[in-house]
Every structure is written in C-alpha cells, then in structure tokens.
Design an enzyme around this catalytic site. Structure first.
Site, PDB file in Angstrom:
ATOM      1  N   CYS A  37       0.680  -1.107  -0.137  1.00  0.00           N
ATOM      2  CA  CYS A  37      -0.088  -0.210   0.258  1.00  0.00           C
ATOM      3  C   CYS A  37       0.777   1.201   0.108  1.00  0.00           C
ATOM      4  O   CYS A  37       0.378   2.557  -0.004  1.00  0.00           O
ATOM      5  CB  CYS A  37      -0.711   0.095   1.350  1.00  0.00           C
ATOM      6  N   GLU A  69      -7.377  -6.096   0.147  1.00  0.00           N
ATOM      7  CA  GLU A  69      -7.832  -4.998   1.155  1.00  0.00           C
ATOM      8  C   GLU A  69      -6.143  -4.571   0.097  1.00  0.00           C
ATOM      9  O   GLU A  69      -4.864  -4.609   0.511  1.00  0.00           O
ATOM     10  CB  GLU A  69      -7.094  -5.776   2.228  1.00  0.00           C
ATOM     11  N   ARG A 109      -9.204   3.738  11.625  1.00  0.00           N
ATOM     12  CA  ARG A 109      -7.917   2.389  10.300  1.00  0.00           C
ATOM     13  C   ARG A 109      -8.984   2.296   9.950  1.00  0.00           C
ATOM     14  O   ARG A 109      -9.808   1.203   9.451  1.00  0.00           O
ATOM     15  CB  ARG A 109      -7.448   1.070  11.809  1.00  0.00           C
ATOM     16  N   ARG A 159      -9.531   1.275   5.740  1.00  0.00           N
ATOM     17  CA  ARG A 159      -9.240   0.874   4.752  1.00  0.00           C
ATOM     18  C   ARG A 159      -9.872   0.334   3.665  1.00  0.00           C
ATOM     19  O   ARG A 159     -11.768  -0.411   3.777  1.00  0.00           O
ATOM     20  CB  ARG A 159      -8.768  -0.979   5.513  1.00  0.00           C
TER      21      ARG A 159
END
Length: 250
Positions: A13, A51, A96, A98
């Site tokens: 990422c 993800e 968080r 995502r």
C-alpha cells in the site's frame, strides 16, 4: 496448490498511502497488483478478497482504482468494494480506514450474487481494554535523556487517552481511540502512539499494538524477533475481527 476457492491478497500500500509519495502505478510496489492479476488468470478462484489503504480509492483522482476495478471486471469477476473503519465495523478502538474489495467469478458463482459487507456496530471497547498499565519494561519508557522529554511531560497529561509526538508538539487523540498504527512505529519519532501510566510516559508495546488490531489474546510473537520487526508487522497487519466478518459473508 493448483486449485483454491478464495484468493486473499494485500498488495503493498505504500504506493497509494498518505504516508508515501502517492506514486501509485508509477511505483514498482504499486504494480504488484498485476502480479495478483496473473495469479487470478492462472487459477481462476471463485472469490478474490483484496485489502488496501483508503487512499487507493481516491489516488490519482480515482483513476488508479478505476484501473483496478476495470481489470478485475475484464477477468469476468463481479466486484464489490467498501471503505470500513475498524472503530465503526469491528468494535476495535483504532481509527483505521481500509478499502476492501471482494470479487466473484461470474462463471462459477450465480450471476445475480448479492454480497454484503458488514454493517456498523457500536464501539464498546475502549483503549483501556487494549493497554496493560502494569508494564514496567524500561525499553518502552521515555526518559530525560530525550531532547523533547520536557515537551512530552507538558503535553502527555491524561491516562485516558493516546498521544503522538508530532516532531515539535504533542498531539492528543481526543476521539478516545488509537490513531492508525503504522509499519514504521518501530523507528520511533512521531509514529509511535504514547500513553501515560503510573510509571511514566511510554510507547505502546508490540503486544498492545496487536490488541489494537484485534488479535486473539493468546497470540504471541516468537522470542527471536526484535521489537522493531514486531512493530512493523503489527502496523502492516489487518484488523482481525473485521477480516473475519468479511470472510464469513464471502
């Protein structure tokens, strides 16, 4: 194995992250998505579960995500996606966000398949549930030997919240959750969440970082891994209960 039903992947990422330089597919790490595509082409799994960081969705004005979605659809997969925050969907007190991408091979799954991501649930766990206030490990604590120790003492004043050192000042996270854990926490600086206990100001332990990722209580690292690697692995990991819920729906 030659054949498998579900492919799970989290291509790097850094290329799309706020923390990186946002080069996307211009960054060699970003092109690893196409290695995932190659695996899909060869093995044709029934489902694909990807993800990545939230910024994948908006990177390059949405063009990067468009390429990813179009590529998966060209492989004849039906694509579903959603941005989920751990604090909203997993009862984990970490901020968080995502993006999750779930795909189904149209040749192997009923054409009108409807997939649902988890729905929001109430956050009942607190940061206190994830922190062991009895820890006395000297390696975790900040001392007067540090150049900005006096600033920390002025800013880190409550045992009920989590702080961060932002190069020149202390930032308090007033949302009562842990800020996003990062892969470079082990390098120190402004990336490590800080707390105040009866024994002084310290950073979170690797085990506490796992707690903020929702790992089972009985999960432990092997003894021969240095703390810096433990922090990196915790920051690079996923929020276990959220992944579990998505997998159940798949």
């Amino acid at each position: 194995p030659e054949n498998f039903d579900v492919l799970c992947a989290g291509f790097p990422c850094q290329a799309f992250s706020i923390a990186g330089y946002r080069k996307g597919f211009d960054d060699t790490r970003g092109t690893l998505f196409f290695d995932v595509v190659e695996i899909i082409k060869r093995h044709r799994p029934k489902a694909v579960f990807l993800e990545n960081v939230k910024n994948l969705f908006t990177h390059d004005k949405g063009n990067t995500f468009k390429v990813i979605k179009n590529t998966l659809e060209e492989l004849n997969y039906k694509v579903f996606f959603k941005i989920c925050n751990a604090m909203d969907y997993a009862n984990i007190p970490q901020n968080r966000e995502r993006i999750f991408i779930v795909c189904f091979d149209k040749n192997q799954v009923v054409e009108d398949t409807v997939f649902s991501f988890p729905t929001k649930i109430e956050l009942t766990k607190t940061i206190q549930d994830c922190i062991d206030y009895s820890l006395t490990d000297e390696k975790l604590f900040y001392t007067q030997k540090m150049s900005h120790y006096d600033e920390l003492v002025k800013g880190v004043t409550s045992k009920k919240t989590i702080y961060q050192w932002r190069r020149q000042y202390v930032r308090e996270n007033k949302s009562n959750v842990c800020p996003t854990l990062t892969a470079n926490m082990g390098t120190g600086g402004h990336n490590v969440p800080l707390i105040l206990t009866d024994y002084g100001i310290r950073k979170l332990s690797p085990k506490e970082c796992l707690n903020f990722q929702g790992f089972p209580e009985n999960f432990i690292f092997p003894d021969n891994i240095p703390n810096s690697a433990k922090y990196k692995q915790a920051g690079n990991s996923v929020v276990v209960p959220l992944i579990y819920e998505v997998c159940k729906n798949i």
